[in-house]
Design a protein around this motif. Sequence first.
Motif, PDB file in Angstrom:
ATOM      1  N   GLN A  70      30.915  40.859  36.532  1.00 29.82           N
ATOM      2  CA  GLN A  70      30.593  39.588  37.161  1.00 29.82           C
ATOM      3  C   GLN A  70      31.879  38.951  37.695  1.00 29.82           C
ATOM      4  O   GLN A  70      32.953  39.120  37.122  1.00 29.82           O
ATOM      5  N   PRO A  71      31.800  38.215  38.790  1.00 30.09           N
ATOM      6  CA  PRO A  71      32.991  37.553  39.337  1.00 30.09           C
ATOM      7  C   PRO A  71      33.657  36.678  38.278  1.00 30.09           C
ATOM      8  O   PRO A  71      32.984  36.114  37.400  1.00 30.09           O
ATOM      9  N   LEU A  72      34.957  36.567  38.356  1.00 28.83           N
ATOM     10  CA  LEU A  72      35.727  35.881  37.320  1.00 28.83           C
ATOM     11  C   LEU A  72      35.222  34.473  37.014  1.00 28.83           C
ATOM     12  O   LEU A  72      35.068  34.121  35.837  1.00 28.83           O
ATOM     13  N   PRO A  73      34.946  33.603  38.010  1.00 34.65           N
ATOM     14  CA  PRO A  73      34.493  32.256  37.661  1.00 34.65           C
ATOM     15  C   PRO A  73      33.172  32.256  36.902  1.00 34.65           C
ATOM     16  O   PRO A  73      32.974  31.466  35.982  1.00 34.65           O
ATOM     17  N   VAL A  74      32.261  33.143  37.281  1.00 30.29           N
ATOM     18  CA  VAL A  74      30.959  33.232  36.614  1.00 30.29           C
ATOM     19  C   VAL A  74      31.130  33.707  35.176  1.00 30.29           C
ATOM     20  O   VAL A  74      30.544  33.147  34.231  1.00 30.29           O
ATOM     21  N   LEU A  75      31.960  34.722  34.995  1.00 20.99           N
ATOM     22  CA  LEU A  75      32.174  35.291  33.667  1.00 20.99           C
ATOM     23  C   LEU A  75      32.886  34.311  32.742  1.00 20.99           C
ATOM     24  O   LEU A  75      32.486  34.121  31.590  1.00 20.99           O
ATOM     25  N   VAL A  76      33.945  33.678  33.240  1.00 18.48           N
ATOM     26  CA  VAL A  76      34.694  32.720  32.421  1.00 18.48           C
ATOM     27  C   VAL A  76      33.799  31.557  32.020  1.00 18.48           C
ATOM     28  O   VAL A  76      33.828  31.101  30.866  1.00 18.48           O
ATOM     29  N   TYR A  77      33.005  31.071  32.949  1.00 14.72           N
ATOM     30  CA  TYR A  77      32.104  29.953  32.646  1.00 14.72           C
ATOM     31  C   TYR A  77      31.142  30.324  31.520  1.00 14.72           C
ATOM     32  O   TYR A  77      30.984  29.569  30.549  1.00 14.72           O
TER      33      TYR A  77
END
Length: 397
Positions: free
Chosen positions: A320-327
């Motif tokens: 998953q894209p970094l912002p989605v995963l980190v969130y």
Amino acid sequence: MHDNLTSARPSVPPPHGHAVRLRAAAAFKAAAPALGAYAVVRVTGLVVFWVAASLAGKDALKLLGGRWDSVWYQRIAEHGYRYTATLPDGSVHSDLAFFPLLPALERAIAEVTPLTVRGAGITVAWAAGLLAAWGIFAVGARLHGRRTGVVLAALWGAYPTAFVQSMAYTETLFTALAAWALYAVLRDRWIVAGGLCVLAGLTRPSAAALVAALAVTALAVLVREYRAGDRKGLVRRHARMLAGVCLAPLGWLAYVVFVAVREDSPFAYFEVQAAWGNSIDGGRALAAFIVGLPLPAALGLCVALGLLGWLVALCVRQRQPLPVLVYAIAVVVISLIGSGYFGSRPRLMMPAFPLLLPPAVALLRLRTTARTATAVGVLALASAAYGAWTLLGSGPP
């Protein structure tokens, strides 16, 4: 000759406002299946709850809009921040623990419509649910296609504690803001994302997860380009991204400062939360809760936590894209490391909708749409039954 001259004229682009309306209409048309699927799932939950409440002789609307945290929000909407409750053990619970955006919306709607504050709260929740489903669809469609976006929105509506999405609580409003903020980041619209983070920060403390998603993503972009040797004008080239990141925490910070000034203490907000039992303890309260359970219940809870960890691992493997995963990971971590009431933790994790991306993709591997719809329907009915049982109980979700 006249016809030839007419056909030769250059086409005139439509006015900007008209173009915006056309794009909005096209976006809504694309999202309509997801909104419809989400609405069917949530209506199913409401019908099951309404029947159960009627059989129990209870007022369904009062249960949705007039219990637990929703009462605190409505009191703030009606009277502002001024109420405290002293518990039998002497601890003091202040309404300053609750963020201001939902009660502000409740008050505004109640003042300009015939709705009561309670009705306004339910209206905000139901409208925010549709906006959240739309944003969740948009993220899912961008990452894995429109069909995945539709199933993802439906699965979020069938989340075990999805009944909260129909209550005058903040999770649905926060999820709507978070989903669209993540979509804005994926579209490289950092100022929009930062602005939505400001609103999210005025809604729930878990906005810290959203701020972290933007900050970590921006840092990764800067580090990647710096290491690649593309250093000249790096900050100027990413000025909008950096502005969005700087904007993101301002809503949360503004409320923390407000509480500090109101209580004349720089750490007043954290003291208020601690009085509610919501301090960060690194997971000690969760561990103590598990140890104190009977063995079968403790093992069941450990299995559930293992499944949660497996979902997180699947999200990582899914790249998953970094912002989605980190969130998503940050929401889970924040939900688990607090010392608050254990029963609220599934509700606190509900905004982590990217966790449902792997199941959404897996459901679409079923051979027919009918099988996928049947699987979602079974989950919706299970969620509805659990929601009715919980809402008719005594404890808060």
